[in-house]
Design a protein around this motif. Structure first.
Motif, PDB file in Angstrom:
ATOM      1  N   THR A 144      -1.345 -12.379   2.998  1.00 21.26           N
ATOM      2  CA  THR A 144      -0.172 -11.681   2.498  1.00 21.26           C
ATOM      3  C   THR A 144      -0.272 -10.204   2.844  1.00 21.26           C
ATOM      4  OG1 THR A 144       1.217 -11.314   0.547  1.00 21.26           O
ATOM      5  CG2 THR A 144      -1.157 -11.183   0.231  1.00 21.26           C
ATOM      6  N   ASP A 145       0.885  -9.539   2.918  1.00 25.05           N
ATOM      7  CA  ASP A 145       0.959  -8.127   3.280  1.00 25.05           C
ATOM      8  C   ASP A 145       1.972  -7.462   2.352  1.00 25.05           C
ATOM      9  OD1 ASP A 145       0.713  -5.734   4.662  1.00 25.05           O
ATOM     10  OD2 ASP A 145       2.212  -6.279   6.164  1.00 25.05           O
ATOM     11  N   LEU A 146       1.511  -6.483   1.547  1.00 20.29           N
ATOM     12  CA  LEU A 146       2.334  -5.877   0.510  1.00 20.29           C
ATOM     13  C   LEU A 146       2.352  -4.365   0.627  1.00 20.29           C
ATOM     14  CD1 LEU A 146       0.762  -7.793  -2.528  1.00 20.29           C
ATOM     15  CD2 LEU A 146       2.750  -8.521  -1.210  1.00 20.29           C
ATOM     16  N   SER A 147       3.446  -3.746   0.188  1.00 19.27           N
ATOM     17  CA  SER A 147       3.536  -2.295   0.041  1.00 19.27           C
ATOM     18  C   SER A 147       4.220  -1.989  -1.281  1.00 19.27           C
ATOM     19  CB  SER A 147       4.341  -1.657   1.181  1.00 19.27           C
ATOM     20  OG  SER A 147       3.609  -1.647   2.373  1.00 19.27           O
ATOM     21  N   PHE A 148       3.635  -1.033  -2.028  1.00 21.39           N
ATOM     22  CA  PHE A 148       4.189  -0.656  -3.331  1.00 21.39           C
ATOM     23  C   PHE A 148       4.379   0.852  -3.356  1.00 21.39           C
ATOM     24  CE2 PHE A 148       3.802   0.606  -7.805  1.00 21.39           C
ATOM     25  CZ  PHE A 148       4.772  -0.216  -8.380  1.00 21.39           C
ATOM     26  N   ASP A 149       5.609   1.292  -3.652  1.00 19.79           N
ATOM     27  CA  ASP A 149       5.932   2.710  -3.740  1.00 19.79           C
ATOM     28  C   ASP A 149       5.795   3.140  -5.195  1.00 19.79           C
ATOM     29  OD1 ASP A 149       7.042   5.258  -3.751  1.00 19.79           O
ATOM     30  OD2 ASP A 149       8.512   4.766  -2.205  1.00 19.79           O
ATOM     31  N   THR A 150       4.750   3.927  -5.498  1.00 21.71           N
ATOM     32  CA  THR A 150       4.505   4.325  -6.893  1.00 21.71           C
ATOM     33  C   THR A 150       5.554   5.321  -7.387  1.00 21.71           C
ATOM     34  OG1 THR A 150       3.010   6.099  -6.173  1.00 21.71           O
ATOM     35  CG2 THR A 150       2.033   3.948  -6.645  1.00 21.71           C
ATOM     36  N   LYS A 151       6.265   5.991  -6.477  1.00 21.01           N
ATOM     37  CA  LYS A 151       7.276   6.960  -6.905  1.00 21.01           C
ATOM     38  C   LYS A 151       8.474   6.277  -7.542  1.00 21.01           C
ATOM     39  CE  LYS A 151       9.981  10.919  -5.265  1.00 21.01           C
ATOM     40  NZ  LYS A 151      10.303  11.775  -4.097  1.00 21.01           N
ATOM     41  N   ILE A 152       8.911   5.165  -6.958  1.00 24.14           N
ATOM     42  CA  ILE A 152      10.069   4.444  -7.505  1.00 24.14           C
ATOM     43  C   ILE A 152       9.650   3.209  -8.280  1.00 24.14           C
ATOM     44  CG2 ILE A 152      11.581   5.283  -5.682  1.00 24.14           C
ATOM     45  CD1 ILE A 152      11.287   2.621  -4.264  1.00 24.14           C
ATOM     46  N   GLY A 153       8.343   2.876  -8.219  1.00 26.45           N
ATOM     47  CA  GLY A 153       7.830   1.737  -8.977  1.00 26.45           C
ATOM     48  C   GLY A 153       8.333   0.400  -8.487  1.00 26.45           C
ATOM     49  N   GLU A 154       8.480   0.273  -7.149  1.00 32.55           N
ATOM     50  CA  GLU A 154       9.008  -0.967  -6.596  1.00 32.55           C
ATOM     51  C   GLU A 154       8.134  -1.471  -5.448  1.00 32.55           C
ATOM     52  OE1 GLU A 154      13.018  -0.672  -5.350  1.00 32.55           O
ATOM     53  OE2 GLU A 154      13.813  -0.246  -7.354  1.00 32.55           O
ATOM     54  N   LEU A 155       8.163  -2.774  -5.289  1.00 31.93           N
ATOM     55  CA  LEU A 155       7.513  -3.415  -4.145  1.00 31.93           C
ATOM     56  C   LEU A 155       8.449  -3.294  -2.956  1.00 31.93           C
ATOM     57  CD1 LEU A 155       4.792  -5.030  -3.866  1.00 31.93           C
ATOM     58  CD2 LEU A 155       6.189  -7.104  -3.984  1.00 31.93           C
ATOM     59  N   THR A 156       8.071  -2.497  -1.950  1.00 37.27           N
ATOM     60  CA  THR A 156       8.959  -2.246  -0.812  1.00 37.27           C
ATOM     61  C   THR A 156       8.725  -3.209   0.351  1.00 37.27           C
ATOM     62  OG1 THR A 156       7.406  -0.582   0.027  1.00 37.27           O
ATOM     63  CG2 THR A 156       9.203   0.186  -1.389  1.00 37.27           C
ATOM     64  N   LYS A 157       7.611  -3.908   0.355  1.00 35.11           N
ATOM     65  CA  LYS A 157       7.338  -4.881   1.415  1.00 35.11           C
ATOM     66  C   LYS A 157       6.574  -6.056   0.845  1.00 35.11           C
ATOM     67  CE  LYS A 157       4.167  -3.998   4.535  1.00 35.11           C
ATOM     68  NZ  LYS A 157       3.467  -3.442   5.721  1.00 35.11           N
TER      69      LYS A 157
END
Length: 276
Positions: A144-157
């Protein structure tokens, strides 16, 4: 066959390289030279129509530390510092770009006989955190490959993939774009002596209900010359010939035609990579 499942990027890589690597419609040259102290300097230039883009990359190796510094025509400075084998199977990468202060990133990769992990964190107050992991063997791997943007608190990928390797055959299945795109690819070596291989990729996008099928093959005319060809269901046909005219130095000619619009001019690309 290498041990371990590799990293997430390795899922489907054989088919991607066969179908898409070295195909281009630009004029590109790359020249690498080495100083007496062992510093490698690589100059690259690409011409796209009336636009010319160039960069100079300097690489210095000192024991297990590799430093790459690249400057492009827009005066951007890219720096990457790679530290290999701090521990068995462990690699650490620090990268940043000047003047972009938000571009700093630290990445850690770890390879094991039954797992491959890569994680990176941006060097900002609210960083983007990337994680990819693969478990399995050199025959069957799931990742699996994930990206999380802590600024907006969302999983972006969110991507997931499955890779199966058996003798001369590699098959993979990936789900990308948060489940919107399904990719299935196939790679098969037909003849090792002539480096003959065939490959295929099917991509389905659920949001548009669009399917893309790409078929390709490669064959070595001799130990130094390889030809490749591909075609997709939209009528785009491409071919290339690549010749290694000296060790690690390649000359490539590629072209693409639209079989549904023969009256349009074919796209032709030239590539030259020179190493001493």
């Amino acid at each position: 066959m290498s041990k371990g499942p590799g990293l997430y990027f390795d899922i489907g890589k054989k088919a991607r390289d066969l179908l898409f690597k070295d195909y281009h419609s630009d004029q590109k040259f790359t020249i690498t030279t080495y100083s007496p102290t062992g510093v490698a300097i690589t100059s690259s230039g690409t011409r796209r129509g009336d636009l010319f883009v160039a960069d100079v990359n300097t690489q210095l190796k000192n024991k297990n530390i590799t430093t790459d510094v690249k400057v492009d025509t827009d005066s951007n400075l890219f720096t990457t510092i790679t530290v290999n084998e701090l521990a068995p199977g462990l690699k650490t990468i620090l990268s940043f770009r000047v003047p972009d202060q938000r571009s700093g990133k630290v990445e850690v990769q770890y390879l094991h006989d039954y797992a491959g992990i890569s994680t990176s964190v941006g060097l900002t107050a609210n960083p983007i955190v990337n994680f990819s992991g693969v478990v399995g063997t050199n025959v069957l791997a799931l990742g699996t490959d994930l990206s999380f943007d802590t600024k907006i608190g969302e999983l972006t990928k969110f991507n997931a993939g499955l890779n199966f390797t058996k003798d001369d055959l590699v098959a993979s299945l990936t789900v990308n774009d948060k489940g919107d795109t399904l990719n299935a690819s196939y790679y098969h070596v037909v003849n090792h002596l002539s480096n003959t291989a065939v490959g295929a990729e099917v991509k389905h996008r659920f949001s548009t209900n669009e399917n893309t099928l790409t078929l390709g093959t490669q064959h070595a005319l001799d130990p130094l010359t390889t030809v490749k060809a591909r075609v997709n269901n939209f009528g785009k046909a491409s071919a290339l010939i690549q010749h290694e005219w000296r060790p690690k130095s390649f000359f490539t000619i590629s072209g693409e035609v639209d079989t549904k619009a023969i009256d349009k001019s074919a796209k032709v690309g030239l590539g030259l990579a020179l190493k001493p």
